[in-house]
Enzyme design. Structure first.
Site, PDB file in Angstrom:
ATOM      1  N   HIS A 427      31.961  24.258  65.410  1.00 17.75           N
ATOM      2  CA  HIS A 427      31.872  23.332  64.290  1.00 17.75           C
ATOM      3  C   HIS A 427      32.959  23.585  63.256  1.00 17.75           C
ATOM      4  O   HIS A 427      33.623  24.625  63.233  1.00 17.75           O
ATOM      5  CB  HIS A 427      30.479  23.409  63.646  1.00 17.75           C
ATOM      6  N   CYS A 446      27.642  31.186  65.553  1.00 18.57           N
ATOM      7  CA  CYS A 446      28.374  29.999  65.988  1.00 18.57           C
ATOM      8  C   CYS A 446      29.876  30.186  65.779  1.00 18.57           C
ATOM      9  O   CYS A 446      30.320  31.104  65.085  1.00 18.57           O
ATOM     10  CB  CYS A 446      27.881  28.763  65.250  1.00 18.57           C
TER      11      CYS A 446
END
Length: 535
Positions: A427, A446
């Site tokens: 992301h 992440c």
């Protein structure tokens, strides 16, 4: 008298239907109908279900110990002598001991046991070379990768094929990286044997314009490592600066051409330590010995990068931020398929972050973390004034937290999903300054991308005539919207501290999570050793 006598005088052996592989052979009348060879083969094979089934299907006829099997034996034993080239545990197969056993066999019973011993070595070698020596999940909790192992019966079936040499040659990973790692292993072992890197360069920082013995030591070390042509100068000149920069690029350091403490620590790393990285990298290559996809995403955690690869060539690369080096935030290693990108995403705060980080704050101040919404089990936003946070614990807190789309959203303006049980994805992020750091381990697990828009454009170009326009049109709405990828893109989250560059030169990275050290110790325990050769 040696096994050759048995091979030249062997007659057909009767098979008794009552012969079973799971229990000891019965005595007296039944065993009298079974040859010593068949009896010893069956008993030895019974220790392994796949091998037992293989020989039962063949009516216990041998594949290794007949006069006509000489070529098959030689092909396999020759392959075993090269097991050390791959960083495999050579004593697990022990070609020399197997060869000696053929010379020492005196009875039909010896021959039966040797038949199974050869097959056991073949199965072990084939599986190790194709899929790795270790089960990664047993080494480190972050190694959640599923290894694609061939079925034992499929491997054993190769013994009945004509081209055993071809089968053996095709077992190892066929990636260019694997062959280059083997070449690097051989080169490092030659360096270790000859000591050609010489003395360390010292620990005092040096920069362009310096001169003296420290510069000479630095120059000599870089010459020995192949980064600089031989020279007698004592000056930290432009050629030495360029050599230091080349070294820094190959080791994930800021390429400023200054030999600071970090750079000198890497320059002075002994070849024995580099060889450990190579041996671990060979094992990691075997763990992902599969079709990686003509187009795939390659995230190498210690390199802090995400790349798009098309037909073996890098077509896009961006810096990445990965999980912090703490037990519950290190990014795991696995492969999956990217299915979707979400533009203007909302952020559903993971349960662990909600209860461990935000709930204590909310107990002190219900208005804390005001950029986040409190939502119930049905996804409805709940007024903070209606919640008594003080009565809840991490175990019974009934709410979730969510951040709506915005420029300040923790996920930035786009995320890339490959659904997995660890809730890991790629992301954007509003924290752009972190990409300027050399070591970029700051997330909860992440992977944050330094150039997320460009990454999205590259993915969309395969399905859109105007990928930039399409992306920007959706972005400008400010509303959350998913865009499916027509062709799913494999994503491989890997951890290589040693890997070849585009021109074949070796690159090394620091073992930020300590996983390589754990793998190397497990390889040692399994019998892998530096400089292993099989005679």
């Amino acid at each position: 008298m040696g096994i050759s006598v048995f091979l030249s005088h062997r007659k057909a052996l009767p098979l008794v239907l009552a012969l079973t592989l799971s229990v000891a052979l019965p005595a007296a009348p039944v065993s009298a109908q079974v040859s010593p060879f068949t009896q010893s083969l069956a008993i030895a094979a019974a220790e392994d279900e796949a091998i037992a089934a293989f020989y039962a299907r063949r009516n216990y006829s041998p594949v290794w110990t007949t006069a006509g099997a000489a070529e098959r034996r030689n092909v396999f034993l020759a392959a075993l002598t090269r097991a050390g080239d791959h960083g495999l545990p050579v004593q697990r197969y022990d070609a020399a001991a197997l060869s000696q056993a053929f010379l020492a066999a005196q009875t039909e019973g010896d021959r039966g046991r040797l038949e199974v011993r050869m097959t056991r070595a073949f199965l072990d070698y084939a599986q190790d070379l194709h899929s790795g020596v270790l089960n990664p999940k047993k080494v480190d909790p972050g190694l959640v990768r599923d290894v694609h192992r061939r079925a034992d019966d499929e491997v054993l079936a190769a013994l009945e094929a004509e081209d055993l040499a071809g089968f053996l040659a095709g077992l190892a990973p066929q990636s260019p990286s694997y062959a280059q790692l083997i070449k690097a292993r051989i080169g490092l072992e030659s360096v270790i044997a000859s000591g050609t890197w010489g003395e360390p360069a010292g620990s005092s920082a040096l920069k362009p314009g310096a001169s003296g013995d420290g510069v000479v030591a630095l120059r000599d070390r870089l010459v020995a490592m192949g980064y600089l042509a031989r020279s007698a100068t004592r000056e930290y000149d432009a050629s030495l600066q360029r050599a230091v920069q080349a070294f820094q690029l190959a080791h994930g350091l800021e390429p400023d051409g200054i030999a600071d403490a970090d750079t000198l620590a890497e320059i002075n790393t002994p070849p024995e330590e580099r060889l450990k990285s190579i041996l671990v990298a060979l094992e990691r290559e075997r763990w992902i010995n599969m079709d990686r996809g003509r187009r795939h995403v390659w995230v190498n955690l210690p390199d802090f990068t995400a790349r798009i690869m098309d037909d073996g060539k890098e077509t896009f690369v961006t810096r990445a931020v990965i999980g912090k080096n703490v037990p519950d935030q290190r990014t795991p290693e696995f492969s999956d398929e990217m299915e979707l990108m979400v533009i203007n995403p909302s952020w559903s705060v993971p349960r662990s972050i909600t209860t461990k980080e935000y709930l204590p704050l909310l107990k002190k101040n219900p208005n804390a973390a005001g950029h986040l919404q409190i939502v119930d089990r049905n996804g409805r936003v709940v007024s903070r004034g209606n919640v008594n946070f003080g009565k809840y614990t991490a175990a019974n807190f009934p709410y979730a937290m969510r951040q709506p789309p915005s420029d300040g959203n923790a996920l930035g303006l786009v995320k890339f999903l490959f659904p997995n049980q660890w809730n890991i994805y790629l992301h954007d992020t509003p924290s752009k300054s972190l990409f300027e750091h050399e070591v970029r381990a700051y997330s909860h697990g992440c992977i944050r991308l330094g150039q997320p828009f460009e990454f999205a454009y590259a993915l969309l170009e395969k399905q859109s005539a105007a990928p930039v326009d399409e992306f920007q049109r959706i972005l400008n709405t400010g509303s959350e919207q998913g865009v499916k990828l027509n062709d799913h893109v494999p994503v491989h989250i890997v951890y290589f501290t040693a890997y070849p560059g585009a021109k074949g030169q070796m690159n090394y990275r620091r073992d930020i999570y300590g996983r390589d050290a754990a793998i190397y110790q497990a390889l040692r325990a399994a019998g892998v050793a530096q400089g292993d050769q099989q005679g």
